[in-house]
Design a protein around this motif. Structure first.
Motif, PDB file in Angstrom:
ATOM      1  N   VAL A  27       0.960  -1.197  -0.062  1.00 14.32           N
ATOM      2  CA  VAL A  27       0.115  -0.275   0.052  1.00 14.32           C
ATOM      3  C   VAL A  27       0.717   1.176   0.037  1.00 14.32           C
ATOM      4  O   VAL A  27       0.599   2.292  -0.733  1.00 14.32           O
ATOM      5  N   GLN A  28       2.043   1.257   0.898  1.00  9.35           N
ATOM      6  CA  GLN A  28       2.854   2.416   0.750  1.00  9.35           C
ATOM      7  C   GLN A  28       3.502   2.598  -0.608  1.00  9.35           C
ATOM      8  O   GLN A  28       3.763   3.561  -1.014  1.00  9.35           O
ATOM      9  N   GLY A  29       4.112   1.317  -1.272  1.00  5.53           N
ATOM     10  CA  GLY A  29       4.370   1.658  -2.534  1.00  5.53           C
ATOM     11  C   GLY A  29       3.528   2.013  -3.533  1.00  5.53           C
ATOM     12  O   GLY A  29       4.168   2.758  -4.596  1.00  5.53           O
ATOM     13  N   ALA A  30       2.387   1.774  -3.363  1.00  3.23           N
ATOM     14  CA  ALA A  30       1.340   2.198  -4.371  1.00  3.23           C
ATOM     15  C   ALA A  30       1.006   3.378  -4.122  1.00  3.23           C
ATOM     16  O   ALA A  30       0.378   4.091  -5.141  1.00  3.23           O
ATOM     17  N   ALA A  86       2.909   9.281  -3.722  1.00  2.48           N
ATOM     18  CA  ALA A  86       3.755  10.286  -2.952  1.00  2.48           C
ATOM     19  C   ALA A  86       5.119   9.577  -2.496  1.00  2.48           C
ATOM     20  O   ALA A  86       6.030  10.163  -2.242  1.00  2.48           O
ATOM     21  N   THR A  87       5.281   8.028  -2.690  1.00  5.13           N
ATOM     22  CA  THR A  87       6.373   7.562  -2.567  1.00  5.13           C
ATOM     23  C   THR A  87       7.309   7.740  -3.339  1.00  5.13           C
ATOM     24  O   THR A  87       6.995   7.460  -4.875  1.00  5.13           O
ATOM     25  N   THR A  88       8.580   7.996  -3.400  1.00 10.88           N
ATOM     26  CA  THR A  88       9.617   8.050  -4.203  1.00 10.88           C
ATOM     27  C   THR A  88      10.236   6.786  -4.772  1.00 10.88           C
ATOM     28  O   THR A  88       9.915   5.876  -4.201  1.00 10.88           O
ATOM     29  N   THR A  89      10.957   7.095  -5.889  1.00  7.72           N
ATOM     30  CA  THR A  89      11.658   5.749  -6.584  1.00  7.72           C
ATOM     31  C   THR A  89      12.440   5.245  -5.697  1.00  7.72           C
ATOM     32  O   THR A  89      12.660   4.044  -5.387  1.00  7.72           O
ATOM     33  N   ARG A 115       7.255 -12.154  -5.205  1.00  6.18           N
ATOM     34  CA  ARG A 115       8.182 -11.698  -6.132  1.00  6.18           C
ATOM     35  C   ARG A 115       7.511 -10.602  -7.130  1.00  6.18           C
ATOM     36  O   ARG A 115       8.522  -9.658  -7.506  1.00  6.18           O
ATOM     37  N   ASN A 116       6.394 -10.845  -7.560  1.00  7.26           N
ATOM     38  CA  ASN A 116       5.753  -9.793  -8.459  1.00  7.26           C
ATOM     39  C   ASN A 116       5.730  -8.471  -7.708  1.00  7.26           C
ATOM     40  O   ASN A 116       6.203  -7.464  -8.260  1.00  7.26           O
ATOM     41  N   ILE A 117       5.402  -8.281  -6.557  1.00  3.41           N
ATOM     42  CA  ILE A 117       5.281  -7.158  -5.644  1.00  3.41           C
ATOM     43  C   ILE A 117       6.510  -6.669  -5.475  1.00  3.41           C
ATOM     44  O   ILE A 117       6.923  -5.245  -5.834  1.00  3.41           O
ATOM     45  N   GLN A 118       7.630  -7.433  -5.525  1.00  4.10           N
ATOM     46  CA  GLN A 118       9.158  -6.796  -5.344  1.00  4.10           C
ATOM     47  C   GLN A 118       9.549  -6.254  -6.704  1.00  4.10           C
ATOM     48  O   GLN A 118      10.215  -5.029  -6.842  1.00  4.10           O
ATOM     49  N   ALA A 119       9.139  -7.002  -7.706  1.00 11.24           N
ATOM     50  CA  ALA A 119       9.545  -6.489  -9.208  1.00 11.24           C
ATOM     51  C   ALA A 119       8.812  -5.354  -9.526  1.00 11.24           C
ATOM     52  O   ALA A 119       9.424  -4.292 -10.025  1.00 11.24           O
ATOM     53  N   HIS A 120       7.289  -5.010  -9.274  1.00  9.83           N
ATOM     54  CA  HIS A 120       6.955  -4.074  -9.523  1.00  9.83           C
ATOM     55  C   HIS A 120       7.286  -2.988  -8.628  1.00  9.83           C
ATOM     56  O   HIS A 120       7.085  -1.575  -9.296  1.00  9.83           O
ATOM     57  N   LEU A 121       7.673  -3.051  -7.518  1.00 12.45           N
ATOM     58  CA  LEU A 121       8.271  -1.837  -6.689  1.00 12.45           C
ATOM     59  C   LEU A 121       9.404  -1.318  -7.330  1.00 12.45           C
ATOM     60  O   LEU A 121       9.686  -0.173  -7.343  1.00 12.45           O
ATOM     61  N   SER A 122      10.154  -2.354  -7.616  1.00  9.82           N
ATOM     62  CA  SER A 122      11.642  -2.103  -8.375  1.00  9.82           C
ATOM     63  C   SER A 122      11.342  -1.248  -9.790  1.00  9.82           C
ATOM     64  O   SER A 122      12.127  -0.287 -10.293  1.00  9.82           O
ATOM     65  N   ALA A 123      10.294  -1.584 -10.337  1.00 10.46           N
ATOM     66  CA  ALA A 123       9.868  -0.960 -11.613  1.00 10.46           C
ATOM     67  C   ALA A 123       9.159   0.406 -11.706  1.00 10.46           C
ATOM     68  O   ALA A 123       8.490   0.754 -12.670  1.00 10.46           O
ATOM     69  N   ASN A 124       8.681   0.761 -10.283  1.00  7.32           N
ATOM     70  CA  ASN A 124       7.668   1.666 -10.113  1.00  7.32           C
ATOM     71  C   ASN A 124       6.410   1.792 -10.751  1.00  7.32           C
ATOM     72  O   ASN A 124       5.737   2.574 -11.225  1.00  7.32           O
ATOM     73  N   ASN A 125       5.822   0.321 -10.753  1.00  4.60           N
ATOM     74  CA  ASN A 125       4.660   0.044 -11.290  1.00  4.60           C
ATOM     75  C   ASN A 125       3.560   0.396 -10.387  1.00  4.60           C
ATOM     76  O   ASN A 125       3.104  -0.668  -9.745  1.00  4.60           O
ATOM     77  N   VAL A 126       3.266   1.549 -10.155  1.00  5.54           N
ATOM     78  CA  VAL A 126       2.415   1.744  -9.058  1.00  5.54           C
ATOM     79  C   VAL A 126       0.904   1.222  -9.364  1.00  5.54           C
ATOM     80  O   VAL A 126       0.323   0.899  -8.511  1.00  5.54           O
ATOM     81  N   ASN A 127       0.481   1.121 -10.732  1.00  2.00           N
ATOM     82  CA  ASN A 127      -0.750   0.627 -10.867  1.00  2.00           C
ATOM     83  C   ASN A 127      -1.086  -0.839 -10.463  1.00  2.00           C
ATOM     84  O   ASN A 127      -2.077  -1.256  -9.902  1.00  2.00           O
ATOM     85  N   ALA A 128       0.059  -1.516 -10.976  1.00  2.00           N
ATOM     86  CA  ALA A 128      -0.131  -3.005 -10.668  1.00  2.00           C
ATOM     87  C   ALA A 128      -0.174  -3.192  -8.861  1.00  2.00           C
ATOM     88  O   ALA A 128      -0.870  -4.213  -8.760  1.00  2.00           O
TER      89      ALA A 128
END
Length: 297
Positions: free
Chosen positions: A95-98, A101-104, A194-207
């Protein structure tokens, strides 16, 4: 009919021997507290005692089996509780990553923490009871998961059951593939993390805010459902343990009634038999004492 002195002596000695045997039996009952020392004491009672001892041995085996099963189920429940705590933390981080306001850099830090939480989940998935890995199916000698990038499941889908009574057994294990998955897009817990980790690294906020949270909630429901099943198994084991305790008490009482002597009655019979034996000795001494010289007098 003439009764010879030898015949009288033989009869007296036989009677004294029988009296000694009865006295020895009663003394043994009083000293050991047991009514049956050998099969000839009570053949029917001996058969009952042997059957009761076999029943007690069977109950003891089932009690040990239930205890082992309880340890296994308890360890499973503990490991799943740890995983549930990790999943709640992952949800907070997701939720925080989505959040826009959270930076890269912030998402990168969260992704790093998710990586550590994945290793924590694997550590819980490698929980053991004694020397057995509890989530590996019947492959209990090797860890079902290895640390690092690979999430492949090294166990099998075999069922481990424990006896809780004659002809009754209960499955006690949960396989890692059922809860954690094998990675590789199966949608199970490790794959979701793993998907969540990858999407955080890729800044995929929507996913992160949609499919990742939905998948995480689905896995949380699945783990909760498995844990509920583990709790139901524990309740069944508790009921079986209580039943076996009652059965052991009942059989032990029956065996005690079969084999143990009534101490009060044995003491009373021993006293009476001792008196009878002493009287027999006196009687025998007076009868066997006369000789030819006594008659000549």
């Amino acid at each position: 009919m003439r009764i010879t002195t030898q015949a009288m002596t033989s009869r007296i000695l036989a009677d004294l021997q029988a009296s000694q045997t009865r006295l020895a039996t009663l003394q043994s009952q009083v000293s050991t507290g047991r009514r049956i020392s050998q099969a000839s004491d009570d053949p029917l009672g001996t058969a009952d005692a042997l059957r009761q001892r076999a029943d007690m041995a069977g109950i003891a085996r089932d009690q040990q089996s239930v205890s082992d099963a309880g340890n296994w189920v308890s360890a499973t429940d503990s490991a799943l509780s740890q995983v549930t705590d990790v999943m709640h933390r992952v949800k907070e981080l997701t939720v925080q990553g989505a959040n826009g306001a959270t930076t890269t850099a912030g998402r990168a830090a969260i992704a790093a923490e998710i990586g550590q939480l994945i290793e924590s989940v694997k550590s819980s998935a490698n929980a053991k009871v004694g020397d057995s890995y509890i989530f590996g199916g019947t492959a209990t000698t090797a860890p079902p998961y290895t640390a690092g990038a690979s999430d492949a499941y090294a166990g099998d889908n075999g069922t481990i059951a424990r006896s809780i009574g004659p002809g009754v057994s209960v499955p006690v294990n949960t396989t890692g593939a059922q809860v954690f998955g094998s990675g590789g897009g199966d949608g199970k817990l490790l794959d979701t993390l793993r998907n969540i980790q990858a999407h955080l690294s890729a800044n995929n906020v929507n996913a992160l805010g949609t499919t990742d949270l939905q998948a995480l909630d689905a896995n949380l429901d699945a783990v909760t459902s498995v844990q509920a099943g583990v709790g139901a198994t524990q309740n069944r084991l508790d009921a079986a343990a209580s039943r076996l305790t009652d059965a052991a008490t009942t059989v032990a009482k029956a065996n005690d009634s079969t084999e143990s002597a009534d101490l009060a009655a044995s003491l009373m019979h021993l006293s009476a038999q001792s008196t009878a034996y002493q009287a027999a000795l006196k009687s025998a001494s007076s009868i066997m004492q006369p000789s030819l010289l006594d008659f000549l007098h």
